[in-house]
Design an enzyme around this catalytic site. Sequence first.
Site, PDB file in Angstrom:
ATOM      1  N   SER A 244     -65.425  23.041 -21.623  1.00 51.04           N
ATOM      2  CA  SER A 244     -64.751  22.500 -20.461  1.00 51.04           C
ATOM      3  C   SER A 244     -65.670  22.019 -19.341  1.00 51.04           C
ATOM      4  CB  SER A 244     -63.743  23.514 -19.932  1.00 51.04           C
ATOM      5  OG  SER A 244     -62.628  22.811 -19.507  1.00 51.04           O
TER       6      SER A 244
ATOM      7  N   ASP B 198     -58.613  26.304 -18.011  1.00 50.25           N
ATOM      8  CA  ASP B 198     -60.006  25.908 -17.785  1.00 50.25           C
ATOM      9  C   ASP B 198     -60.358  25.883 -16.297  1.00 50.25           C
ATOM     10  OD1 ASP B 198     -59.726  25.552 -20.460  1.00 50.25           O
ATOM     11  OD2 ASP B 198     -59.977  23.375 -20.434  1.00 50.25           O
TER      12      ASP B 198
HETATM   13  P1  ADP Z   1     -64.990  19.089 -22.275  1.00 47.52           P
HETATM   14  O1  ADP Z   1     -64.442  19.832 -23.436  1.00 47.52           O
HETATM   15  O2  ADP Z   1     -66.448  19.331 -22.120  1.00 47.52           O
HETATM   16  O3  ADP Z   1     -64.219  19.320 -21.020  1.00 47.52           O
HETATM   17  P2  ADP Z   1     -63.968  16.445 -21.901  1.00 47.52           P
HETATM   18  O4  ADP Z   1     -63.927  15.269 -22.791  1.00 47.52           O
HETATM   19  O5  ADP Z   1     -62.696  16.992 -21.387  1.00 47.52           O
HETATM   20  O6  ADP Z   1     -64.844  17.551 -22.650  1.00 47.52           O
HETATM   21  O7  ADP Z   1     -64.832  16.098 -20.615  1.00 47.52           O
HETATM   22  C1  ADP Z   1     -66.082  15.456 -20.738  1.00 47.52           C
HETATM   23  C2  ADP Z   1     -66.188  14.363 -19.681  1.00 47.52           C
HETATM   24  O8  ADP Z   1     -66.381  14.969 -18.376  1.00 47.52           O
HETATM   25  C3  ADP Z   1     -67.382  13.478 -19.885  1.00 47.52           C
HETATM   26  O9  ADP Z   1     -67.063  12.419 -20.761  1.00 47.52           O
HETATM   27  C4  ADP Z   1     -67.664  12.987 -18.470  1.00 47.52           C
HETATM   28  O10 ADP Z   1     -66.789  11.939 -18.107  1.00 47.52           O
HETATM   29  C5  ADP Z   1     -67.313  14.201 -17.633  1.00 47.52           C
HETATM   30  N1  ADP Z   1     -68.528  15.034 -17.441  1.00 47.52           N
HETATM   31  C6  ADP Z   1     -68.767  16.261 -17.963  1.00 47.52           C
HETATM   32  N2  ADP Z   1     -69.982  16.705 -17.627  1.00 47.52           N
HETATM   33  C7  ADP Z   1     -70.557  15.729 -16.879  1.00 47.52           C
HETATM   34  C8  ADP Z   1     -71.826  15.568 -16.244  1.00 47.52           C
HETATM   35  N3  ADP Z   1     -72.780  16.492 -16.334  1.00 47.52           N
HETATM   36  N4  ADP Z   1     -72.036  14.436 -15.550  1.00 47.52           N
HETATM   37  C9  ADP Z   1     -71.082  13.482 -15.462  1.00 47.52           C
HETATM   38  N5  ADP Z   1     -69.883  13.564 -16.049  1.00 47.52           N
HETATM   39  C10 ADP Z   1     -69.603  14.668 -16.756  1.00 47.52           C
HETATM   40 MG    MG Z   2     -62.171  18.895 -20.818  1.00 43.64          MG
END
Ligand code: ADP
Ligand code: MG
Length: 383
Positions: free
Chosen positions: A123, A169
Amino acid sequence: MDLQQLQRTFEARFGQHGALYTSPGRINLIGEHTDYNGGFVFPGAIDKGIYACIRLNGTSTVRAYSVDYDDYCEFGLHEEDKPQAAWARYLFGVCREMDKRGFAPSGFDTVFAGDVPLGAGLSSSAALESVFAFALNDLLHLNIDKFELARIGQSTEHNYCGVKCGIMDQFASLFGQAGHLMRLNCTTMEFEYFPFNPVGYKVVLLDTAVKHELASSAYNKRRESCENACAHIAAKHPDVKFLSDATMEMLNEVKNEINTEDYKRAEYVIGEKQRVLEVCDALKKGDYETVGKCMYGTHQGMSKLYEVSCEELDFLNDIAKECGVTGSRVMGGGFGGCTINLIEEALYEPFIATAKQKFAEEFGHDPKVYEVTISDGARKIGE
Ligand code: ADP
Ligand code: MG
């Protein structure tokens, strides 16, 4: 995370000093597919998060630089259209959702970076929403309570990022406490902290990097099965509002009225509620062996009864068993993603080596390895 570097990048770009905030990703120890059945989840915040250097800029414009994407975005607080960059939509959404609730944000400058692996089920997106919701609330003295901050993050996902997520989350990212997991009922939002100090053990995630397209239609089917089983039980037991309220005895009373598939799904949900309660008792006693057994129980249930595992996840679970790992299970909705493993320190290195080697032989690539420690939730870390 190199916070000095983050601060220097901020100063180079915006010419001033900013305040530092962080909000973490999360794990869920146990309690899967329970949220929509009125049951418990059991998350904890982890030592990986998003770190933001931020300063109010006295305008109605947000100016944001993502270090990890090396990308800059600017948007006005009164603009209708969401930004092009996916990462910027999380910031945009948080501002809009605060505004909708009558907490007018103001413009700010920010530089941010993170170390939550993206899209691995830890998350990173909740960490991102939460750090900005938390920081704006603090900087603007808005006095929004943490539940509302969590809902602001959740609505951001729903309305600006196309993800119909639950509340776990954001809740975990905001409410996390080092050395504690939280048992949360996602329906009533009642929660309780439980000590989690597995001295002599490590918590490690193995990421299959598999994402099955099936996941969302299968998810809807599982929900339907649960609702159907619940409706049959509720006809006999009006107190049962959610499947998690039911017992195995109640389920067996309606066994002949529902199909085998629905029966198996319900059997998993009812079993999972019991496992969560067993884990609570075990954690109070510091009995991590029982915690581990329950984790294996969950995996078995998700694989054989709820049928949301996959070949890669089952493979990693089998290796965990062979290597003497205390507890192992698929984490998250299933059909891919990570296994979460509770393992004695002495067994850690051989387990990781074996898992990598065997997994690579079978599937052609290494699983990714993320070691995590249960840590504090959203907070300010520098003036
Ligand atoms: P997760 O399971 O990690 O939440 P998601 O697809 O819901 O996966 O979220 C990932 C998205 O969040 C990335 O594609 C990006 O847009 C944003 N994000 C996450 N971490 C970063 C970061 N370090 N810098 C910029 N955007 C981020
Ligand atoms: Mg997510």
